[in-house]
Design an enzyme around this catalytic site. Structure first.
Site, PDB file in Angstrom:
ATOM      1  N   ASP A 107      -2.834   2.712   5.403  1.00 26.49           N
ATOM      2  CA  ASP A 107      -3.538   2.985   4.153  1.00 26.49           C
ATOM      3  C   ASP A 107      -2.984   2.093   3.043  1.00 26.49           C
ATOM      4  OD1 ASP A 107      -5.263   5.331   2.704  1.00 26.49           O
ATOM      5  OD2 ASP A 107      -3.629   4.624   1.417  1.00 26.49           O
ATOM      6  N   TYR A 127      -2.190  -1.332  -4.918  1.00 27.24           N
ATOM      7  CA  TYR A 127      -0.815  -1.326  -4.404  1.00 27.24           C
ATOM      8  C   TYR A 127      -0.237  -2.745  -4.354  1.00 27.24           C
ATOM      9  CZ  TYR A 127      -2.180   3.267  -2.427  1.00 27.24           C
ATOM     10  OH  TYR A 127      -2.642   4.543  -2.222  1.00 27.24           O
ATOM     11  N   HIS A 185     -11.120   4.286  -5.463  1.00 26.96           N
ATOM     12  CA  HIS A 185      -9.757   4.792  -5.615  1.00 26.96           C
ATOM     13  C   HIS A 185      -9.687   6.007  -6.551  1.00 26.96           C
ATOM     14  CE1 HIS A 185      -5.333   3.361  -5.197  1.00 26.96           C
ATOM     15  NE2 HIS A 185      -5.401   4.664  -5.244  1.00 26.96           N
TER      16      HIS A 185
END
Ligand code: A2P
Length: 275
Positions: A47, A52, A110
């Site tokens: 994931d 990120y 997200h």
């Protein structure tokens, strides 16, 4: 050790392994190292997210591991600047380029960013990308029941809703809404990072009873609840530990005792927070 993890079917025909590797906040180098180790231990579900900033590392780790692309399940997510029909395609192209793959297995919005109010358009763009085979399954993250309802009113139903979920915050309302719409629930931060969850006497008692750790008891509760869970660890021993939960079973009384740990502790509020 090489453990085979059960999978849950998704509406599109994809199958999602019930345990995945969370990768926040690993940087590219750490992600590459951890993903490569995780593949060796039996992880097949990874994931990541645009936000990120480690998609390159995740892709590099997968290539280094030698695993066939078809045997890996890769999830990524995009930020609010791409919340439009065409924007999704640009986000997806950039993600697949960073990952070094032709498609992703699961693409998620997200955060809903309801103030922007563009997630319905974004979801339509995701469905178009899905029809073209650029993404196998489409879903959302951090969606509350009201956000899901707005999508459903437009005839759009995500396959997965990934939310912050742990025994302190079992998110019963979200799980009920997901179940009603046929959406698979996925837990981020399943170990209750930043809380004293793993110190709970109940978890320690159950861990002692089964010869496991409190973290393994929590992850077992996720899996028996029909939830997909993505614990993050950068530590090889804990990576292995988090996968080693398929040789014991919590009984119904223990399952509800775990639900009883609910504290009312808040989750990150997706009506006000998002990127
Ligand atoms: P580490 O990377 O050093 O293992 P979550 O995914 O719930 O946000 O939790 C991530 C945090 O929990 C990380 O700080 C991770 O640290 C730690 N962690 C992961 N697995 C375990 C485990 N089995 N027992 C205790 N802590 C863990």
């Amino acid at each position: 050790m090489n453990i085979s993890v059960p999978v849950l079917p998704l509406r599109s025909g994809a199958a999602i392994p019930q345990i995945g590797l969370g990768t926040w906040p690993l940087d590219d180098d750490e992600a590459a190292r951890v993903v490569e180790t995780a593949v060796g231990l039996g992880y097949r579900h990874f994931d990541t997210a645009e936000n990120y900033r480690n998609e390159k590392g995740v892709g590099a780790g997968l290539r280094r591991s030698g695993i066939d692309r078809a045997d890996a399940f890769i999830t990524t997510k995009f930020n609010k600047e791409w919340h439009s029909y065409d924007g999704v395609r640009r986000a997806l192209d950039a993600s697949t380029q960073r990952l070094g793959t032709e498609y992703v297995d699961l693409l998620l919005i997200h955060w809903p960013n309801p103030g922007l109010d563009q997630y319905v358009d974004a979801f339509r763009g995701m469905r178009a990308a899905q029809e073209e085979g650029l993404v196998r399954a489409v879903g959302v993250s951090n969606f509350k029941p009201a956000h899901l309802q707005k999508l459903a009113d437009a005839g759009l139903v995500p396959e997965v809703n990934q939310v912050q979920l742990d025994p302190y915050r079992p998110r019963r309302d979200v799980r009920a809404a997901n179940d009603e719409l046929g959406i698979v629930t996925e837990a981020w931060s399943p170990l209750g990072k930043g809380t004293s969850l793993l110190e709970e006497a109940l978890l320690k008692d159950l861990a002692a009873k089964y010869g496991k750790t409190p973290a393994q008891v929590v992850l077992r509760w996720d899996v028996q609840s029909g939830i997909v869970t993505i614990p993050k660890s950068a530590n090889p021993q804990r990576l292995a530990e988090n996968l080693d939960i398929f040789d014991f079973e919590l009984d119904p009384g223990e399952m509800s005792a775990l639900e009883g740990l609910e504290t009312g502790l808040p989750v990150t509020d997706s009506d006000s927070f998002g990127h």
